[in-house]
Design a protein around this motif. Structure first.
Motif, PDB file in Angstrom:
ATOM      1  N   ALA A 296     -34.255  -0.750   2.656  1.00 30.55           N
ATOM      2  CA  ALA A 296     -33.843  -1.326   3.957  1.00 30.55           C
ATOM      3  C   ALA A 296     -33.559  -0.012   5.015  1.00 30.55           C
ATOM      4  O   ALA A 296     -33.823  -0.394   6.143  1.00 30.55           O
ATOM      5  CB  ALA A 296     -32.397  -1.841   3.725  1.00 30.55           C
ATOM      6  N   VAL A 297     -33.335   1.007   4.489  1.00 32.22           N
ATOM      7  CA  VAL A 297     -33.135   2.370   5.374  1.00 32.22           C
ATOM      8  C   VAL A 297     -34.441   2.749   5.850  1.00 32.22           C
ATOM      9  O   VAL A 297     -34.665   2.715   7.339  1.00 32.22           O
ATOM     10  CB  VAL A 297     -32.242   3.444   5.016  1.00 32.22           C
ATOM     11  N   SER A 298     -35.294   2.948   4.908  1.00 28.23           N
ATOM     12  CA  SER A 298     -36.724   3.566   5.160  1.00 28.23           C
ATOM     13  C   SER A 298     -37.565   2.472   6.284  1.00 28.23           C
ATOM     14  O   SER A 298     -38.118   2.814   7.203  1.00 28.23           O
ATOM     15  CB  SER A 298     -37.375   3.760   4.158  1.00 28.23           C
ATOM     16  N   SER A 299     -37.285   1.237   5.997  1.00 29.45           N
ATOM     17  CA  SER A 299     -38.239   0.138   6.955  1.00 29.45           C
ATOM     18  C   SER A 299     -37.494   0.088   8.317  1.00 29.45           C
ATOM     19  O   SER A 299     -38.199  -0.121   9.083  1.00 29.45           O
ATOM     20  CB  SER A 299     -38.087  -1.224   6.133  1.00 29.45           C
ATOM     21  N   ALA A 300     -36.200   0.293   8.423  1.00 33.36           N
ATOM     22  CA  ALA A 300     -35.596   0.260   9.669  1.00 33.36           C
ATOM     23  C   ALA A 300     -35.969   1.242  10.415  1.00 33.36           C
ATOM     24  O   ALA A 300     -36.070   1.058  11.721  1.00 33.36           O
ATOM     25  CB  ALA A 300     -34.145   0.157   9.277  1.00 33.36           C
ATOM     26  N   HIS A 301     -36.451   2.479   9.972  1.00 34.66           N
ATOM     27  CA  HIS A 301     -36.974   3.478  10.728  1.00 34.66           C
ATOM     28  C   HIS A 301     -38.202   3.656  10.750  1.00 34.66           C
ATOM     29  O   HIS A 301     -38.792   4.864  11.160  1.00 34.66           O
ATOM     30  CB  HIS A 301     -35.958   4.797  10.170  1.00 34.66           C
ATOM     31  N   ASP A 302     -39.172   2.712  10.210  1.00 35.74           N
ATOM     32  CA  ASP A 302     -40.615   2.919  10.066  1.00 35.74           C
ATOM     33  C   ASP A 302     -41.035   3.813   9.302  1.00 35.74           C
ATOM     34  O   ASP A 302     -42.003   4.594   9.814  1.00 35.74           O
ATOM     35  CB  ASP A 302     -41.000   2.824  11.645  1.00 35.74           C
TER      36      ASP A 302
ATOM     37  N   LEU B 213     -41.946  10.425   5.243  1.00 35.81           N
ATOM     38  CA  LEU B 213     -41.824   9.870   4.108  1.00 35.81           C
ATOM     39  C   LEU B 213     -40.677   9.931   3.238  1.00 35.81           C
ATOM     40  O   LEU B 213     -40.048  10.913   3.035  1.00 35.81           O
ATOM     41  CB  LEU B 213     -43.079  10.534   3.403  1.00 35.81           C
ATOM     42  N   VAL B 214     -40.199   8.871   2.790  1.00 37.97           N
ATOM     43  CA  VAL B 214     -38.986   8.794   1.800  1.00 37.97           C
ATOM     44  C   VAL B 214     -39.521   8.592   0.455  1.00 37.97           C
ATOM     45  O   VAL B 214     -40.223   8.018   0.209  1.00 37.97           O
ATOM     46  CB  VAL B 214     -37.944   7.504   2.004  1.00 37.97           C
TER      47      VAL B 214
END
Length: 394
Positions: free
Chosen positions: A195-201, A174-175
């Motif tokens: 963008a970062v959080s979605s790239a790492h699911d 969780l970010v």
């Protein structure tokens, strides 16, 4: 005093010696651009009453009318006998206002964070948290028992680095970031963090306490500001700042909201928000949906005050929002500055450690749409006088 409690007095004395003791002033008037503070009329530069709604006639009238219909208290938790139809109406309206699937309300923004974080992650998981996140996020994260990994403030590249360094070591991630950071008034780069959080699911949560009613179209918040509707999993907010009342809200994906109704501990174990508070919040939503005038006036006042303070020579830090920190450095100077302002008829409190880091003490000015240009000019003159007296400006 017993020996077992002597340590408390020692700590209190230490706070006073270090200039960190908080002398809490008392109000004897409604919230507004001017207050009666410790028996003295003073210009209000302290409250989070961004839009001037705390004493707005429509909110006051709505609260009065609902008391006659529902009384003053729910006397039960939401999950037993405390959910009233007006609670559900407020949640429906807030979801509509923010453009999300669903919303659920809590007793405060602090409670909202204590509810949602432990419900989403636990000891097998990890939280990636901005290093300057609010205390309620910190406490909610600790309660979750998840591992907490901090990334550099508002730095998506460092978030990426920290995520990669922890790859494969957790079940869920969780970010979490504040939207508007309450001490500095700067804005999280939420588009880049997404963008970062979605790239790492990873799940993404933003605490928009100081953004709702302030940023975005007509005050719809930071997700609206960055056009990220449907992409941020959780938006946490408060109804005690721009909305002028009290309470907290979690908005976002409907499955998360439904989960919180089942496992959000403040929802399950603390009485519901009172009927007059709910009615006043509904009136606030009405006002925000009807017009952007108050939000526009807030930003107009903010731009004017910041421009004039900088022209005087004050350091207003990194702020890009109506939160205006006047950076002073050491706590004793900030406290002295606050006292001198009060003597000039301006109520603006000093903020020091542990709310902000050592050496970063400040006066935090909270601008409101309810301030007139004359009010702002009065405050500017007081800051100029005190600033020159204490050698902060020339």
């Amino acid at each position: 005093m017993t020996d077992q409690l002597q340590w408390i007095q020692t700590e209190l004395d230490t706070l006073k010696d270090q200039g960190l003791y908080n002398h809490i002033r008392t109000l004897a008037s409604p919230q507004g651009p001017w207050l009666v503070v410790d028996g003295k009329k003073a210009l209000n530069f302290c409250s989070n009453n961004y839009l001037g709604l705390a004493n707005h006639p429509r909110l006051v009238q709505a609260a009065k009318e609902i008391v006659d219909r529902y009384g003053v208290g729910p006397t039960a938790v939401r999950s037993i006998a405390g959910t009233m139809d007006i609670h559900l109406e407020l949640e429906r309206r807030l979801a509509q206002f923010k453009g999300v699937e669903a919303a659920v309300t809590f007793q405060s923004g602090f409670c909202a964070n204590l509810a949602v974080i432990p419900a989403l992650v636990s000891k097998e998981d990890v939280i990636f948290s901005d290093e300057l996140n609010h205390a309620s996020i910190i406490d909610g994260s600790r309660l979750s028992r998840a591992r907490i990994e901090r990334f550099a403030h508002a730095n998506p590249a460092d978030l990426e680095r920290v995520i990669r360094a922890n790859a494969g070591s957790y079940r869920r991630g969780l970010v979490i970031t504040d939207g508007v950071f309450s001490m500095d008034g700067d804005l999280a780069p939420l588009d880049e963090i997404y963008a970062v959080s979605s790239a790492h699911d990873l799940m993404l949560m933003v605490d928009d306490a100081h953004g709702e009613g302030v940023v975005g179209k007509g005050g719809r918040g930071i997700v609206d500001h960055f056009n990220l509707h449907g992409k941020v999993d959780v938006e946490v907010g408060t109804l005690s700042k721009a909305f002028g009342v009290v309470g907290g809200v979690v908005a976002g994906k409907s499955v998360i909201v439904e989960w919180l109704r089942q496992r959000g501990r403040p929802f399950l174990f603390s009485s519901a928000v009172t009927p007059p508070d709910v009615a006043a919040c509904l009136a606030a939503v009405d006002l925000l949906e009807e017009s952007t005038d108050l939000v526009d006036k807030l930003w107009e006042n903010s731009r004017y005050f910041k421009t004039e303070m900088k022209a005087l020579g004050f350091d207003t830090g990194l702020s890009v929002t109506p939160i205006t920190p006047i950076m002073l450095g050491e706590a004793p100077l900030a406290q002295q500055f606050s006292r001198e302002l009060y003597n000039e008829g301006v109520f603006a409190m000093a903020i020091g450690f542990p709310t902000v880091p050592q050496g970063k003490a400040r006066i935090r000015v909270m601008i409101s749409a309810s301030h007139s240009r004359d009010d702002l000019d009065y405050g500017l003159q007081a800051f100029a006088k005190v600033g020159r007296k204490l050698g902060v400006i020339r």
